[in-house]
Motif scaffolding. Structure first.
Motif, PDB file in Angstrom:
ATOM      1  N   ASP A 171      51.247 114.709  10.403  1.00  0.00           N
ATOM      2  CA  ASP A 171      50.276 113.773  10.969  1.00  0.00           C
ATOM      3  C   ASP A 171      51.023 112.554  11.504  1.00  0.00           C
ATOM      4  O   ASP A 171      51.855 111.965  10.802  1.00  0.00           O
ATOM      5  CB  ASP A 171      49.283 113.349   9.882  1.00  0.00           C
ATOM      6  CG  ASP A 171      48.320 112.288  10.370  1.00  0.00           C
ATOM      7  OD1 ASP A 171      47.360 112.640  11.068  1.00  0.00           O
ATOM      8  OD2 ASP A 171      48.568 111.097  10.065  1.00  0.00           O
ATOM      9  N   ALA A 172      50.735 112.170  12.738  1.00  0.00           N
ATOM     10  CA  ALA A 172      51.500 111.104  13.392  1.00  0.00           C
ATOM     11  C   ALA A 172      51.394 109.783  12.640  1.00  0.00           C
ATOM     12  O   ALA A 172      52.402 109.089  12.422  1.00  0.00           O
ATOM     13  CB  ALA A 172      51.022 110.931  14.832  1.00  0.00           C
ATOM     14  N   THR A 173      50.191 109.418  12.245  1.00  0.00           N
ATOM     15  CA  THR A 173      50.015 108.143  11.549  1.00  0.00           C
ATOM     16  C   THR A 173      50.708 108.152  10.196  1.00  0.00           C
ATOM     17  O   THR A 173      51.425 107.202   9.841  1.00  0.00           O
ATOM     18  CB  THR A 173      48.520 107.828  11.378  1.00  0.00           C
ATOM     19  OG1 THR A 173      47.911 107.719  12.670  1.00  0.00           O
ATOM     20  CG2 THR A 173      48.320 106.533  10.619  1.00  0.00           C
TER      21      THR A 173
ATOM     22  N   ILE B 180      44.602 105.852  18.795  1.00  0.00           N
ATOM     23  CA  ILE B 180      45.540 105.875  17.664  1.00  0.00           C
ATOM     24  C   ILE B 180      44.905 105.331  16.399  1.00  0.00           C
ATOM     25  O   ILE B 180      45.375 105.618  15.292  1.00  0.00           O
ATOM     26  CB  ILE B 180      46.837 105.103  17.974  1.00  0.00           C
ATOM     27  CG1 ILE B 180      46.553 103.621  18.253  1.00  0.00           C
ATOM     28  CG2 ILE B 180      47.578 105.745  19.143  1.00  0.00           C
ATOM     29  CD1 ILE B 180      47.812 102.789  18.424  1.00  0.00           C
ATOM     30  N   GLY B 181      43.851 104.548  16.527  1.00  0.00           N
ATOM     31  CA  GLY B 181      43.147 104.048  15.357  1.00  0.00           C
ATOM     32  C   GLY B 181      43.782 102.810  14.744  1.00  0.00           C
ATOM     33  O   GLY B 181      44.920 102.443  15.060  1.00  0.00           O
ATOM     34  N   PRO B 182      43.048 102.158  13.839  1.00  0.00           N
ATOM     35  CA  PRO B 182      43.506 100.871  13.297  1.00  0.00           C
ATOM     36  C   PRO B 182      44.797 100.949  12.486  1.00  0.00           C
ATOM     37  O   PRO B 182      45.603 100.012  12.530  1.00  0.00           O
ATOM     38  CB  PRO B 182      42.329 100.410  12.432  1.00  0.00           C
ATOM     39  CG  PRO B 182      41.509 101.631  12.181  1.00  0.00           C
ATOM     40  CD  PRO B 182      41.703 102.514  13.362  1.00  0.00           C
ATOM     41  N   GLU B 183      45.016 102.042  11.749  1.00  0.00           N
ATOM     42  CA  GLU B 183      46.221 102.113  10.922  1.00  0.00           C
ATOM     43  C   GLU B 183      47.493 102.166  11.763  1.00  0.00           C
ATOM     44  O   GLU B 183      48.452 101.417  11.520  1.00  0.00           O
ATOM     45  CB  GLU B 183      46.157 103.333   9.997  1.00  0.00           C
ATOM     46  CG  GLU B 183      45.276 103.177   8.786  1.00  0.00           C
ATOM     47  CD  GLU B 183      45.450 104.328   7.825  1.00  0.00           C
ATOM     48  OE1 GLU B 183      45.972 104.122   6.718  1.00  0.00           O
ATOM     49  OE2 GLU B 183      45.074 105.461   8.203  1.00  0.00           O
ATOM     50  N   LEU B 184      47.507 103.056  12.751  1.00  0.00           N
ATOM     51  CA  LEU B 184      48.703 103.163  13.571  1.00  0.00           C
ATOM     52  C   LEU B 184      48.858 101.943  14.475  1.00  0.00           C
ATOM     53  O   LEU B 184      49.982 101.500  14.738  1.00  0.00           O
ATOM     54  CB  LEU B 184      48.667 104.456  14.406  1.00  0.00           C
ATOM     55  CG  LEU B 184      49.950 104.807  15.151  1.00  0.00           C
ATOM     56  CD1 LEU B 184      51.163 104.833  14.228  1.00  0.00           C
ATOM     57  CD2 LEU B 184      49.809 106.145  15.881  1.00  0.00           C
ATOM     58  N   ALA B 185      47.755 101.389  14.932  1.00  0.00           N
ATOM     59  CA  ALA B 185      47.834 100.164  15.736  1.00  0.00           C
ATOM     60  C   ALA B 185      48.450  99.032  14.912  1.00  0.00           C
ATOM     61  O   ALA B 185      49.290  98.268  15.410  1.00  0.00           O
ATOM     62  CB  ALA B 185      46.452  99.774  16.238  1.00  0.00           C
ATOM     63  N   ALA B 186      48.037  98.916  13.654  1.00  0.00           N
ATOM     64  CA  ALA B 186      48.597  97.876  12.787  1.00  0.00           C
ATOM     65  C   ALA B 186      50.079  98.120  12.530  1.00  0.00           C
ATOM     66  O   ALA B 186      50.879  97.171  12.466  1.00  0.00           O
ATOM     67  CB  ALA B 186      47.827  97.829  11.469  1.00  0.00           C
TER      68      ALA B 186
END
Length: 389
Positions: free
Chosen positions: A300-302, A326-332
């Motif tokens: 999983d990328a994140t 990408i969603g909040p986790e990967l953005a953070a």
């Protein structure tokens, strides 16, 4: 070619998939550009590169055809509101090599005697035929059926299929026994070959039956070339390609012509991360064929990014997520990571805008629209990001 195709299916109301097909193509493209600019107001007009047009006909390299009708007389196209098959075998957005093959596929399926799947009554065998065309003219054919019996029928009939469709180099059968609205099941049986080679200039990508690939080959070439150009500007020592699929971005960014053109004496260390093991196997084979020393990981990328040691984080990160972004986790993670460049390729400008809002430390250096899906409101947009300060 900007002339709109004359679509009898649309005019008769039999198919409305190409919702914009009666809108002049320059108007379609301008509307997509305007949508992206409104969603990304932080990007000055001067940073938008000219859009890449997708064509008006003969551009789609993959057909996902619903099998309808009845045994001995099938339709290949879509289902109508009543669940009955609507034949679209002359759809003009398909590449000619696909259109030419569809009548022969229909005749082959009629010869087998297998009944099409009846959705309202939940009975029958043949559900879908997926047809993918390579630039070489070779085809990958994928039959989605309900039972083991249908699989065995198609296996025995393979010689007859190859007589009717000699361009087929990969043939598989996917079993989908469940009565639900999905395109494929978990079990895939190869009857011929293993992967379709998509030649994209300096790099060829290997596609397996379950692989994802962009549906417009000409625009895909431009997309990968643009990413390679952006990545080469600073001659990074290392690149990660998250959500790498079959490795298109990673391999183009590491291809020898790009390196020599940028004046770099050594290739970047390239790592691709993709959750599909099948896609990772395809990427590894493409890298080996091209003589590119690249690493691909099934994960999983994140989760992979969040667990990576700080010392391993690369100079440049490429992300090509599904529509959700990408969603909040990967953005953070990107917001805090020491990476210096991000190339973000998105099929959904709304989720791209949300993700960029969560990454205020990054500024846009360049942006471009790629019209992968003419006659629809869908598009691909890619941005080059640089860490501010």
């Amino acid at each position: 070619m900007l002339t709109l195709p004359h679509c009898e299916y649309f005019e008769a109301g039999r198919c409305r998939s190409c919702v914009l097909i009666e809108t002049p193509y320059p108007t379609q493209l301008s509307a997509k550009e305007r949508r992206c600019r409104e969603l990304l107001p932080q990007v000055p007009e001067s940073l938008w590169l000219p859009s890449v047009a997708g064509g008006t006909a003969d551009f789609r390299n993959k057909a996902k055809l619903v099998v309808g009708g009845w045994a001995g007389r099938v339709t290949l196209g879509i289902l109508g509101p009543d669940g009955e098959g609507i034949d679209l075998r002359d759809c003009l957005i398909q590449e000619p090599g696909i259109r030419d093959a569809i009548p022969h596929l229909g005749a082959f399926l009629e010869e087998t005697g297998l009944p099409p799947y009846d959705v309202p009554r939940k009975r029958g065998e043949l559900k879908f035929v997926h047809v993918t065309l390579a630039p070489s003219g070779e085809l990958m054919l994928r039959f989605v059926v309900r039972t083991q019996q249908a699989l065995q029928t198609l296996r025995k009939a393979l010689p007859r299929l190859l007589v009717r469709v000699p361009q087929a180099s990969v043939v598989s059968v996917n079993l989908l026994p469940e009565h639900k609205a999905v395109l494929e099941g978990e079990r895939e049986e190869l009857l011929l070959g293993s992967s379709l080679e998509m030649e994209l200039g300096d790099v060829s990508l290997h596609l397996r039956p379950q692989s994802f690939f962009q549906t417009n080959t000409t625009v895909a070439r431009a997309l990968y070339a643009q990413a390679a150009e952006w990545a080469a500007r600073e001659q990074p020592e290392s690149i990660w390609d998250l959500y790498c699929g079959v490795g298109g971005f990673a391999l183009h960014c590491a291809a020898p012509p790009v390196r020599s053109g940028a004046g770099s004496s050594a290739p970047p260390r390239v790592l691709g991360v993709e959750i599909s093991e099948s896609a990772v196997e395809s990427a590894r084979r493409s890298a080996a064929d091209a003589g590119i020393d690249a690493e691909f990981v099934a994960a999983d990328a994140t989760a992979y990014a969040l667990s990576a040691p700080a010392a391993s984080i690369p100079h440049t990160v490429i992300v090509n997520p599904p529509r959700r972004g990408i969603g909040p986790e990967l953005a953070a993670w990107l917001e805090a990571a020491p990476a210096q460049r991000v190339i973000y390729s998105s099929c959904n400008p709304e989720s791209l805008a949300r993700d960029l809002a969560a990454m205020p430390s990054w500024g846009v250096l360049s942006a471009r629209v790629f019209d992968m899906f003419p006659h629809t409101r869908h598009l691909e947009v890619m941005v080059l990001l640089e860490r501010r300060g």
